[in-house]
Design a protein around this motif. Structure first.
Motif, PDB file in Angstrom:
ATOM      1  N   LEU A  44      -5.577  11.437  -2.345  1.00 20.31           N
ATOM      2  CA  LEU A  44      -7.092  11.941  -2.732  1.00 20.31           C
ATOM      3  C   LEU A  44      -6.929  13.481  -3.316  1.00 20.31           C
ATOM      4  O   LEU A  44      -7.842  13.931  -4.050  1.00 20.31           O
ATOM      5  CB  LEU A  44      -8.062  11.667  -1.638  1.00 20.31           C
ATOM      6  N   VAL A  45      -5.983  14.242  -2.430  1.00 21.16           N
ATOM      7  CA  VAL A  45      -5.924  15.613  -2.544  1.00 21.16           C
ATOM      8  C   VAL A  45      -5.015  15.937  -4.008  1.00 21.16           C
ATOM      9  O   VAL A  45      -4.892  17.118  -3.914  1.00 21.16           O
ATOM     10  CB  VAL A  45      -5.539  16.112  -1.469  1.00 21.16           C
ATOM     11  N   THR A  46      -4.619  15.011  -4.727  1.00 21.25           N
ATOM     12  CA  THR A  46      -3.607  15.295  -5.807  1.00 21.25           C
ATOM     13  C   THR A  46      -4.632  16.201  -6.739  1.00 21.25           C
ATOM     14  O   THR A  46      -5.770  15.951  -6.953  1.00 21.25           O
ATOM     15  CB  THR A  46      -3.287  14.134  -6.243  1.00 21.25           C
ATOM     16  N   SER A  47      -3.776  16.874  -7.470  1.00 28.25           N
ATOM     17  CA  SER A  47      -4.754  17.586  -8.641  1.00 28.25           C
ATOM     18  C   SER A  47      -4.989  17.036  -9.881  1.00 28.25           C
ATOM     19  O   SER A  47      -6.000  17.539 -10.421  1.00 28.25           O
ATOM     20  CB  SER A  47      -3.761  19.036  -8.642  1.00 28.25           C
ATOM     21  N   ARG A  48      -4.321  16.148 -10.161  1.00 27.63           N
ATOM     22  CA  ARG A  48      -4.282  15.504 -11.581  1.00 27.63           C
ATOM     23  C   ARG A  48      -5.748  14.293 -11.565  1.00 27.63           C
ATOM     24  O   ARG A  48      -5.751  13.904 -10.504  1.00 27.63           O
ATOM     25  CB  ARG A  48      -3.185  14.854 -11.933  1.00 27.63           C
ATOM     26  N   GLU A  49      -6.360  14.438 -12.576  1.00 29.95           N
ATOM     27  CA  GLU A  49      -7.518  13.546 -12.686  1.00 29.95           C
ATOM     28  C   GLU A  49      -7.209  12.033 -12.749  1.00 29.95           C
ATOM     29  O   GLU A  49      -6.220  11.875 -13.426  1.00 29.95           O
ATOM     30  CB  GLU A  49      -8.690  13.971 -13.807  1.00 29.95           C
ATOM     31  N   PRO A  50      -7.688  11.046 -11.801  1.00 30.84           N
ATOM     32  CA  PRO A  50      -7.222   9.742 -12.050  1.00 30.84           C
ATOM     33  C   PRO A  50      -7.685   8.977 -13.127  1.00 30.84           C
ATOM     34  O   PRO A  50      -8.637   9.453 -13.832  1.00 30.84           O
ATOM     35  CB  PRO A  50      -7.885   9.155 -10.638  1.00 30.84           C
ATOM     36  N   ALA A  51      -7.104   7.999 -13.589  1.00 31.62           N
ATOM     37  CA  ALA A  51      -7.556   6.905 -14.376  1.00 31.62           C
ATOM     38  C   ALA A  51      -8.855   6.289 -14.090  1.00 31.62           C
ATOM     39  O   ALA A  51      -9.120   6.320 -12.934  1.00 31.62           O
ATOM     40  CB  ALA A  51      -6.411   6.285 -14.905  1.00 31.62           C
ATOM     41  N   ASP A  52      -9.452   5.628 -15.109  1.00 29.99           N
ATOM     42  CA  ASP A  52     -10.812   5.041 -14.730  1.00 29.99           C
ATOM     43  C   ASP A  52     -10.608   3.952 -13.928  1.00 29.99           C
ATOM     44  O   ASP A  52     -11.312   3.769 -13.044  1.00 29.99           O
ATOM     45  CB  ASP A  52     -11.325   4.637 -16.216  1.00 29.99           C
ATOM     46  N   GLU A  53      -9.500   3.106 -14.150  1.00 33.76           N
ATOM     47  CA  GLU A  53      -9.379   2.084 -13.307  1.00 33.76           C
ATOM     48  C   GLU A  53      -9.048   2.392 -11.881  1.00 33.76           C
ATOM     49  O   GLU A  53      -9.519   1.827 -10.927  1.00 33.76           O
ATOM     50  CB  GLU A  53      -8.162   1.092 -13.538  1.00 33.76           C
ATOM     51  N   THR A  54      -8.283   3.345 -11.648  1.00 33.61           N
ATOM     52  CA  THR A  54      -7.896   3.976 -10.292  1.00 33.61           C
ATOM     53  C   THR A  54      -8.993   4.607  -9.892  1.00 33.61           C
ATOM     54  O   THR A  54      -9.393   4.404  -8.359  1.00 33.61           O
ATOM     55  CB  THR A  54      -6.883   5.023 -10.318  1.00 33.61           C
ATOM     56  N   THR A  55     -10.186   5.049 -10.457  1.00 29.48           N
ATOM     57  CA  THR A  55     -11.441   5.649 -10.093  1.00 29.48           C
ATOM     58  C   THR A  55     -12.231   4.549  -9.591  1.00 29.48           C
ATOM     59  O   THR A  55     -12.729   4.779  -8.411  1.00 29.48           O
ATOM     60  CB  THR A  55     -12.178   6.474 -10.995  1.00 29.48           C
ATOM     61  N   ILE A  60       0.685  -1.373  -0.001  1.00 32.16           N
ATOM     62  CA  ILE A  60       0.167   0.187  -0.018  1.00 32.16           C
ATOM     63  C   ILE A  60       0.681   1.417   0.073  1.00 32.16           C
ATOM     64  O   ILE A  60       0.627   2.111  -0.926  1.00 32.16           O
ATOM     65  CB  ILE A  60      -1.037  -0.045   1.232  1.00 32.16           C
ATOM     66  N   LEU A  61       1.900   1.410   0.786  1.00 30.89           N
ATOM     67  CA  LEU A  61       2.649   2.692   0.974  1.00 30.89           C
ATOM     68  C   LEU A  61       3.522   2.703  -0.497  1.00 30.89           C
ATOM     69  O   LEU A  61       3.709   3.883  -0.816  1.00 30.89           O
ATOM     70  CB  LEU A  61       3.608   2.417   2.023  1.00 30.89           C
ATOM     71  N   GLN A  62       3.999   1.619  -1.009  1.00 32.07           N
ATOM     72  CA  GLN A  62       4.707   1.849  -2.022  1.00 32.07           C
ATOM     73  C   GLN A  62       3.830   2.111  -3.292  1.00 32.07           C
ATOM     74  O   GLN A  62       4.277   3.111  -4.208  1.00 32.07           O
ATOM     75  CB  GLN A  62       5.511   0.408  -2.492  1.00 32.07           C
ATOM     76  N   GLY A  63       2.413   1.674  -3.333  1.00 30.95           N
ATOM     77  CA  GLY A  63       1.711   2.048  -4.378  1.00 30.95           C
ATOM     78  C   GLY A  63       1.189   3.605  -4.370  1.00 30.95           C
ATOM     79  O   GLY A  63       0.818   4.159  -5.461  1.00 30.95           O
ATOM     80  N   LEU A  64       0.801   4.007  -2.995  1.00 31.64           N
ATOM     81  CA  LEU A  64       0.211   5.254  -2.898  1.00 31.64           C
ATOM     82  C   LEU A  64       1.166   6.179  -2.871  1.00 31.64           C
ATOM     83  O   LEU A  64       0.868   7.567  -2.616  1.00 31.64           O
ATOM     84  CB  LEU A  64      -0.417   5.113  -1.584  1.00 31.64           C
ATOM     85  N   ASP A  65       2.598   5.927  -2.775  1.00 33.48           N
ATOM     86  CA  ASP A  65       3.457   6.901  -2.773  1.00 33.48           C
ATOM     87  C   ASP A  65       3.821   7.592  -4.087  1.00 33.48           C
ATOM     88  O   ASP A  65       4.971   7.202  -4.775  1.00 33.48           O
ATOM     89  CB  ASP A  65       5.038   6.246  -2.040  1.00 33.48           C
ATOM     90  N   ALA A  66       2.783   8.324  -4.766  1.00 30.55           N
ATOM     91  CA  ALA A  66       2.890   8.563  -6.240  1.00 30.55           C
ATOM     92  C   ALA A  66       2.451  10.034  -6.203  1.00 30.55           C
ATOM     93  O   ALA A  66       1.540  10.289  -5.567  1.00 30.55           O
ATOM     94  CB  ALA A  66       2.253   7.527  -6.986  1.00 30.55           C
ATOM     95  N   THR A  67       2.945  10.710  -7.160  1.00 30.47           N
ATOM     96  CA  THR A  67       2.202  12.069  -7.019  1.00 30.47           C
ATOM     97  C   THR A  67       1.029  11.975  -8.007  1.00 30.47           C
ATOM     98  O   THR A  67       0.534  13.390  -7.951  1.00 30.47           O
ATOM     99  CB  THR A  67       3.547  12.953  -7.706  1.00 30.47           C
ATOM    100  N   THR A  68       0.806  11.252  -8.778  1.00 30.09           N
ATOM    101  CA  THR A  68      -0.186  11.083  -9.739  1.00 30.09           C
ATOM    102  C   THR A  68      -1.185   9.916  -9.408  1.00 30.09           C
ATOM    103  O   THR A  68      -0.699   8.881  -8.881  1.00 30.09           O
ATOM    104  CB  THR A  68      -0.076  11.226 -11.174  1.00 30.09           C
ATOM    105  N   LEU A  69      -2.583  10.127  -9.496  1.00 28.60           N
ATOM    106  CA  LEU A  69      -3.150   9.005  -9.501  1.00 28.60           C
ATOM    107  C   LEU A  69      -3.441   7.718 -10.404  1.00 28.60           C
ATOM    108  O   LEU A  69      -4.194   6.962 -10.259  1.00 28.60           O
ATOM    109  CB  LEU A  69      -4.915   9.648  -9.155  1.00 28.60           C
ATOM    110  N   ASP A  70      -2.710   8.257 -11.668  1.00 33.63           N
ATOM    111  CA  ASP A  70      -2.813   7.132 -12.737  1.00 33.63           C
ATOM    112  C   ASP A  70      -1.364   6.260 -12.558  1.00 33.63           C
ATOM    113  O   ASP A  70      -1.131   5.752 -13.493  1.00 33.63           O
ATOM    114  CB  ASP A  70      -2.801   7.930 -13.913  1.00 33.63           C
ATOM    115  N   ASP A  71      -0.757   6.410 -11.380  1.00 36.26           N
ATOM    116  CA  ASP A  71       0.377   5.453 -11.460  1.00 36.26           C
ATOM    117  C   ASP A  71       0.101   4.085 -11.560  1.00 36.26           C
ATOM    118  O   ASP A  71      -0.993   3.820 -11.025  1.00 36.26           O
ATOM    119  CB  ASP A  71       0.931   5.636  -9.939  1.00 36.26           C
ATOM    120  N   SER A  72       0.938   3.119 -12.087  1.00 38.54           N
ATOM    121  CA  SER A  72       0.481   1.891 -12.254  1.00 38.54           C
ATOM    122  C   SER A  72       0.100   0.809 -11.101  1.00 38.54           C
ATOM    123  O   SER A  72      -0.580   0.002 -11.113  1.00 38.54           O
ATOM    124  CB  SER A  72       1.418   1.018 -13.421  1.00 38.54           C
ATOM    125  N   SER A  73       1.028   1.376  -9.879  1.00 36.95           N
ATOM    126  CA  SER A  73       0.771   0.434  -8.783  1.00 36.95           C
ATOM    127  C   SER A  73      -0.262   1.195  -7.967  1.00 36.95           C
ATOM    128  O   SER A  73      -0.457   0.405  -6.906  1.00 36.95           O
ATOM    129  CB  SER A  73       2.213   0.792  -7.996  1.00 36.95           C
TER     130      SER A  73
END
Length: 707
Positions: A610-621, A549-562
């Motif tokens: 959740l507070v990132t500014s970029r719109e997430p991908a459909d799968e992430t949503t 979880i920490l590795q996957g959520l440690d991203a600046t954008t919501l469309d990160d593959s992890s």
């Protein structure tokens, strides 16, 4: 729907506290309780460093009584199977011995007469012939002094050529004496088999663990030395003897009288046709009851040919349906219409189309000495489990077998699973054998997966894939059996934790990745979240999910593959925190506190995402929405909603409000988050004061409840 403030007032486990509040909670614990926490020894299964070490600790999940009950059930099943098999063989041999005795007696009477045909009577006695010649010479003398003359030539005796038996007599005796030999051979072998079975049953009274192992050892001996095949040969020997007798009888009749021979040939021919049909039909038709040792042997040896014939019949039946605008699979209403409109073609198609794919004292001491070896005893235990299942194909038994596997060695577990797999394929087919296994408690198959992950040989990859295919969280026993559910949760978490370490086999890392990607553990924890699993298991699972979880959520954008994988495991870690109605909800329990702290830490990562500014991908949503659902169904009840998380969820749904107003479920999700935000705003500083007051008295309340 309850707000966060209402949940706090009702139960201590439903307060919106974050990681810092958990740290303050520990400060309110009594000092002596804290000392006990430091000195508490973790279970061995939690401190295992590799899968082999973890395997040796699995039996601690069950009590001695539970394991003894499971082995007792296994021993009873194997004893029933063994007794029924031996009794069936004894009765069959008794019947064959009676038939062989009567048949041999009748055949002996025929042979007493037939063997004389091999020594035909000489045409004339040589002594009489000599006397006749001498008499003729004496009668032919004429006396003419001084001479005596004879008109007969001098007699010279010569041995006559020995008479030869006719060919029909030779064939008659060959057939009848061969028939007698086959009949007596069947009786002789049958007597020997009865002696073997008598020795097999000696000393096998009861269902104790030692007797069960001895019984399994002898069952393996029967299988290894092909006693079943020998018993199956006995009726074949008598059938061959009967065929030889009938053949000799026809030879005799054709020599004596043509009319009688024709009648006898017709009757024997009818019997031969019937016998051949009963042998062949099980190989070419489905669900045929004419199963015998010859038909079974023919079925096994003609399997490639039957596959070719099946494909030909399938194509021909499909072609017939295509001619009349139908196609496979043919539904019931279509079959009725086809039969009504084209009755003759329907009959031809029905004939071609197949519904099913035809695809002694010293000896006893030696036995007990063999049983005293630990490896042999564990191997027999595994064979016993496999025998108990494969003899009856009772899926419910595997519920007991799961407990027995905790005492098997890794090699015995692999062998046991291979036998179960082969029996399933033979019973349900290569394509459909996995589905029935989904109803078995998954701790049975998690044990098999662990056993195969400890070896790196390529020949076990197919079995490993099958075991993983059986491992599904669909069994109805999951929510009703806490010990087994504890075990499977720990098994899967151990695979995920230990297979990532250095030195793990490639197949182990692959299975660990599949467990992450296919969220088997997440689905399992959702089903057992309200059970009394024990906080040790809950913490063990949460600690396995937290790094992902920490590795996957440690991203600046919501469309990160992890991110999608991390969100799936976030749902799992939410369900690792016990709800208030569970006996696991003990705020003074260090395991509970650790699992809760890890869940709050993971949810803090979600808040930042959740507070990132970029719109997430459909799968992430979709994954975020599923996390919101888990928080609504379980997280709020378990007190996992911190003010920070509520603010982040509210800002997220406000930013993408249009997505939450298109269907009923999305609207309900959006309304729930809005209500949480309003409750948080209404609470203000008074809520914070209430929370800290509530936390101060919670340890005292639970201590009194425990007393």
């Amino acid at each position: 729907m309850k707000s966060t403030t209402d949940a706090e007032a009702e139960d201590s486990c439903a307060s919106p506290i974050d990681v810092e509040e958990d740290a303050d909670l520990k400060k309110h614990e009594p000092m002596e309780n804290a000392d006990q926490q430091d000195d508490r020894e973790l279970p061995k299964w939690q401190t295992a460093e590799h899968l082999k070490q973890y395997w040796e600790t699995r039996k601690s999940f069950f009590t001695d009584e539970q394991r003894a009950e499971a082995w007792e059930e296994t021993a009873i099943i194997v004893k029933t199977y063994s007794d029924e098999m031996i009794e069936r063989w004894n009765k069959e041999i008794d019947t064959l011995l009676v038939y062989a005795g009567l048949f041999s007696a009748i055949l002996t009477a025929f042979n007493v007469q037939s063997y004389q045909l091999l020594t035909p009577v000489v045409a004339a006695d040589p002594v009489i012939v000599a006397l006749e010649r001498i008499s003729a010479q004496l009668g032919g003398f004429s006396v003419n002094p001084p001479f005596v003359n004879s008109t007969q030539p001098a007699f010279v005796y010569s041995d006559p050529a020995p008479p030869t038996a006719s060919s029909w007599a030779v064939w008659l005796n060959v057939l009848w004496f061969s028939s007698l030999i086959f009949s007596l051979s069947a009786a002789s072998v049958g007597i020997m088999v009865k002696q073997w079975l008598h020795e097999y049953n000696s000393g096998l009274s009861g269902t104790s663990r030692q007797v069960a192992r001895l019984r399994q050892l002898r069952l393996k001996s029967l299988e290894r030395w092909h006693v079943k095949e020998i018993v199956s040969i006995l009726p074949v020997l008598l059938q061959i003897a009967s065929a030889l007798f009938f053949g000799g009888l026809l030879v005799l009749l054709w020599h004596l009288n043509r009319t009688v021979a024709i009648v006898g040939s017709v009757l024997v021919g009818l019997l031969a046709i019937f016998s051949l049909c009963t042998i062949i039909l099980p190989s070419v038709t489905t669900h045929c009851a004419y199963v015998s040792p010859p038909s079974r042997a023919l079925f096994e040896h003609t399997q490639p040919l039957r596959k070719i014939l099946y494909l030909c019949r399938l194509r021909l039946s499909s072609w017939i349906l295509g001619r009349y605008t139908y196609s496979l699979p043919l539904f019931s209403f279509e079959a009725e219409k086809f039969q009504r409109e084209y009755p003759r073609m329907y009959s031809a198609w029905k004939l071609l189309h197949l519904d099913d794919s035809v695809t002694a004292s010293k000896w006893r001491w030696a036995e007990f000495s063999l049983l005293s070896r630990p490896d042999t005893a564990r191997e027999l235990d595994g064979d016993m489990v496999a025998t108990a299942y494969t003899t009856a194909m009772d899926i419910n038994y595997l519920h007991h077998a799961a407990v027995c596997t905790t005492e098997l060695t890794l090699n015995a577990m692999r062998t046991c699973f291979d036998k179960i797999q082969l029996a399933n394929i033979a019973h349900w087919g290569a394509d459909d054998h996995a589905v029935p296994m989904w109803s078995v408690h998954p701790c049975m198959w998690s044990a098999a997966v662990i056993s195969f992950l400890t070896v790196s040989a390529e020949d076990v990859l197919a079995s490993l894939e099958t075991a993983y295919g059986y491992l599904r969280p669909y069994s109805q026993h999951i929510q009703s059996d806490a010990p087994r559910s504890r075990l499977v949760c720990a098994d899967i978490a151990s695979i995920m934790r230990l297979c990532e370490r250095h030195g793990a086999t490639p197949s182990a890392r692959t299975i660990a990745e599949l467990l992450y990607r296919e969220r088997r553990l997440s689905a399992l924890m959702e089903r057992v979240a309200r059970m009394d699993l024990g906080n040790d298991v809950r913490h063990y699972v949460s600690s396995a999910c937290l790094p992902v979880i920490l590795q996957g959520l440690d991203a600046t954008t919501l469309d990160d593959s992890s991110a999608p994988l991390a969100l799936d495991h976030l749902r799992c870690i939410i369900h690792c925190v016990a709800p208030p109605e569970s006996l696991d909800c003990k705020t003074h329990d260090p395991e509970y506190q650790a699992a809760r702290a890890e869940a709050m830490r993971a949810l803090d990562g979600l808040s930042e995402l959740l507070v990132t500014s970029r719109e997430p991908a459909d799968e992430t949503t979709r994954k975020i929405d599923s996390v919101f659902d888990a928080l609504c169904e379980h997280g709020e009840h378990a007190g996992l909603l911190s003010p920070k998380l509520i603010e982040a969820m509210n800002s997220y749904v406000d930013a993408y409000e249009k997505r939450y107003l298109h269907d009923r479920k999305s609207i309900a999700r959006w309304s729930w988050i809005q209500e949480l935000k309003r409750s948080l705003d209404d609470c203000g500083h008074a809520c914070t004061w209430h929370v800290w007051t509530h936390l101060a008295f919670t340890p005292l309340i639970f201590a009194l409840l425990d007393l």
